[in-house]
Design a protein around this motif. Structure first.
Motif, mmCIF file in Angstrom:
data_model
loop_
_atom_site.group_PDB
_atom_site.id
_atom_site.type_symbol
_atom_site.label_atom_id
_atom_site.label_comp_id
_atom_site.label_asym_id
_atom_site.label_seq_id
_atom_site.Cartn_x
_atom_site.Cartn_y
_atom_site.Cartn_z
ATOM 1 N N ARG A 130 20.244 -1.524 1.899
ATOM 2 C CA ARG A 130 19.361 -0.570 2.000
ATOM 3 C C ARG A 130 18.144 -0.768 0.977
ATOM 4 N NH1 ARG A 130 15.854 2.199 3.596
ATOM 5 N NH2 ARG A 130 15.919 4.758 4.223
ATOM 6 N N LEU A 131 16.927 -0.769 1.412
ATOM 7 C CA LEU A 131 16.059 -1.114 0.479
ATOM 8 C C LEU A 131 15.564 0.194 -0.186
ATOM 9 C CD1 LEU A 131 13.336 -3.417 2.638
ATOM 10 C CD2 LEU A 131 14.614 -3.893 0.389
ATOM 11 N N LYS A 132 15.646 1.347 0.120
ATOM 12 C CA LYS A 132 15.077 2.402 -0.470
ATOM 13 C C LYS A 132 16.030 2.630 -1.646
ATOM 14 C CE LYS A 132 13.314 6.932 -0.076
ATOM 15 N NZ LYS A 132 12.940 8.161 0.907
ATOM 16 N N GLY A 133 15.679 2.681 -3.058
ATOM 17 C CA GLY A 133 16.499 2.773 -4.201
ATOM 18 C C GLY A 133 17.132 1.535 -4.657
ATOM 19 N N TYR A 134 17.098 0.431 -4.040
ATOM 20 C CA TYR A 134 17.655 -0.889 -4.265
ATOM 21 C C TYR A 134 17.210 -1.310 -5.537
ATOM 22 C CZ TYR A 134 18.982 -5.755 -4.330
ATOM 23 O OH TYR A 134 19.485 -6.903 -4.429
ATOM 24 N N LYS A 135 17.829 -1.695 -6.662
ATOM 25 C CA LYS A 135 17.513 -1.963 -7.810
ATOM 26 C C LYS A 135 17.584 -3.437 -8.316
ATOM 27 C CE LYS A 135 17.238 2.575 -9.183
ATOM 28 N NZ LYS A 135 15.898 2.963 -9.247
ATOM 29 N N GLY A 136 18.065 -4.193 -7.252
ATOM 30 C CA GLY A 136 17.879 -5.884 -7.737
ATOM 31 C C GLY A 136 16.421 -6.400 -7.231
ATOM 32 N N TYR A 137 16.451 -7.569 -7.303
ATOM 33 C CA TYR A 137 15.222 -8.512 -7.107
ATOM 34 C C TYR A 137 14.876 -7.910 -5.727
ATOM 35 C CZ TYR A 137 12.334 -12.323 -6.042
ATOM 36 O OH TYR A 137 11.280 -13.147 -5.626
ATOM 37 N N LYS A 138 13.585 -7.707 -5.258
ATOM 38 C CA LYS A 138 12.973 -7.065 -4.102
ATOM 39 C C LYS A 138 12.074 -7.921 -3.385
ATOM 40 C CE LYS A 138 9.626 -4.351 -6.953
ATOM 41 N NZ LYS A 138 8.762 -3.037 -7.153
ATOM 42 N N GLY A 139 11.771 -9.096 -4.359
ATOM 43 C CA GLY A 139 10.881 -10.006 -3.539
ATOM 44 C C GLY A 139 9.789 -9.678 -2.840
ATOM 45 N N GLY A 140 9.075 -8.642 -3.372
ATOM 46 C CA GLY A 140 7.788 -8.103 -2.793
ATOM 47 C C GLY A 140 7.983 -7.131 -1.911
ATOM 48 N N LEU A 141 9.157 -6.713 -1.536
ATOM 49 C CA LEU A 141 9.378 -5.509 -0.697
ATOM 50 C C LEU A 141 9.580 -4.164 -1.242
ATOM 51 C CD1 LEU A 141 12.144 -7.218 1.526
ATOM 52 C CD2 LEU A 141 9.744 -7.226 1.782
ATOM 53 N N ASP A 142 9.168 -3.040 -0.598
ATOM 54 C CA ASP A 142 8.774 -1.850 -0.788
ATOM 55 C C ASP A 142 10.418 -1.091 -0.937
ATOM 56 O OD1 ASP A 142 8.349 0.695 -1.493
ATOM 57 O OD2 ASP A 142 7.574 1.288 0.615
ATOM 58 N N THR A 143 10.734 -0.756 -2.099
ATOM 59 C CA THR A 143 12.015 -0.192 -2.183
ATOM 60 C C THR A 143 11.980 1.231 -2.536
ATOM 61 O OG1 THR A 143 12.041 -0.690 -4.676
ATOM 62 C CG2 THR A 143 13.097 -2.384 -3.299
ATOM 63 N N GLU A 144 10.674 2.039 -2.154
ATOM 64 C CA GLU A 144 10.496 3.531 -2.397
ATOM 65 C C GLU A 144 10.202 4.234 -1.130
ATOM 66 O OE1 GLU A 144 7.861 4.198 -5.596
ATOM 67 O OE2 GLU A 144 8.927 3.249 -6.947
ATOM 68 N N HIS A 145 9.398 3.571 -0.338
ATOM 69 C CA HIS A 145 8.751 4.280 0.776
ATOM 70 C C HIS A 145 8.993 3.727 2.278
ATOM 71 C CE1 HIS A 145 6.616 6.745 -2.292
ATOM 72 N NE2 HIS A 145 6.175 5.596 -2.613
ATOM 73 N N ASP A 146 9.872 2.567 2.250
ATOM 74 C CA ASP A 146 10.063 1.889 3.654
ATOM 75 C C ASP A 146 8.821 1.461 4.382
ATOM 76 O OD1 ASP A 146 12.679 2.498 3.109
ATOM 77 O OD2 ASP A 146 12.958 4.344 4.564
ATOM 78 N N THR A 147 7.877 1.039 3.523
ATOM 79 C CA THR A 147 6.943 0.378 4.254
ATOM 80 C C THR A 147 7.017 -0.943 4.741
ATOM 81 O OG1 THR A 147 5.840 -0.182 2.220
ATOM 82 C CG2 THR A 147 5.258 1.806 2.968
#
Length: 310
Positions: A130-147
């Motif tokens: 799950r991206l929302k709230g993910y604390k690891g390496y995000k590679g430019g993905l949105d981890t707050e608003h699911d965009t």
């Protein structure tokens, strides 16, 4: 500390304890070169060094001192800091799902529902997270608003964080063609891309996907399965690579018959190949990291260097 004029920016040397061997690190704007030289004195070592390096950089090399002794320690610290900045600690790889027979990139990027074959392959390569709230390496993905989607596949391998830009997990709706462009933007900015084929697609042409950043394509084709010890079906894949000009050869080499069976061993082999492929691509002409390295070395020499005596 020493400098070659023209092409070599700096050289570090260290005497090995208990003998007359010298370890030399030659730093250039594009690469590092290591030499081990047996010599009874520094003068003889430098003479041999010019001979060895001349074979690599040409016969018109000149060697001269550029750093005053009082600046050697701070220069060493800044070189170490530069290496730390250049050291990549995380990787992002693009993954494009290709249905059987698809050849057009718009068709590939428009796929919404992945096959069970593709899902099983990605479950081998990483963990769906799950991206929302993910604390690891995000590679430019949105981890707050699911965009940029709600989930992504991630992995941890040999101390590196891995994130996959999986085409079927990036947002897409039938009414929004702009989201196809968004998918292409994320994966088009990846250096290495996995192209997963559900079945035969008549080969793969690297020009199929338009991108200035994609340099290496790993083509993985599902080819069937074998029976496991308990009678279960274990998927198998045929793997091939295609690279743009300028990408250095890199290991581990594919076997003559590049057929791989689903499992940890295959995952580790493919991840090692993907990481090494990205590193090899950094030496391709015009890559940003080569320019960054050159500018940092130039800055250090201007800061600590001195002109050779006439």
């Amino acid at each position: 500390k020493r400098q070659y004029q023209r092409r070599v920016r700096a050289i570090c040397e260290e005497k090995v304890k208990g003998g007359h061997k010298w370890k030399v690190l030659a730093r250039t704007k594009k690469d590092d070169y290591f030499y081990t030289i047996e010599a009874s004195s520094k003068k003889k070592m430098l003479k041999q060094l010019l001979e060895y390096a001349g074979d690599t950089f040409g016969p018109d090399l000149d060697l001269h001192e550029v750093v005053d002794k009082q600046f050697i320690q701070p220069l060493q610290q800044e070189l170490a800091h530069m290496e730390d900045r250049l050291l990549i600690k995380a990787y992002k790889f693009g993954v494009v799902y290709c249905k059987k027979g698809q050849k057009d990139e718009n068709d590939m990027f428009s796929n919404v529902k992945p096959s069970s074959k593709f899902t099983m392959f990605m479950d081998m390569m990483g963990t769906k997270t799950r991206l929302k709230g993910y604390k690891g390496y995000k590679g430019g993905l949105d981890t707050e608003h699911d965009t940029t989607g709600t989930h992504a596949y991630v992995a941890r391998y040999e101390g590196f964080d891995i994130l996959y830009h999986c085409s079927t997990l990036l947002p897409l709706s039938a009414e929004n063609n702009q989201q196809v462009v968004s998918r292409k933007r994320h994966i088009g900015n990846d250096v290495v891309v996995i192209l997963f084929q559900d079945g035969p697609c008549g080969g793969f042409n690297p020009n199929t996907i338009t991108s200035k950043f994609n340099h290496v394509y790993m083509v993985v084709q599902a080819i069937g399965s074998i029976k496991g010890s308990n009678g279960e079906k274990i998927p198998q894949y045929q793997v091939a690579l295609a690279s743009k000009p300028g990408v250095r050869p890199h290991g581990p080499p594919l076997p003559p018959n590049p057929i791989f069976t689903w499992g940890e061993k295959t995952k580790n082999f493919l991840l090692t190949k993907l990481i090494n492929a990205e590193r090899a691509a950094y030496y391709a002409p015009g890559f940003a990291q080569s320019r960054t390295r050159r500018l940092w070395l130039k800055e250090l020499l201007e800061k600590y260097g001195k002109q050779p005596k006439k």
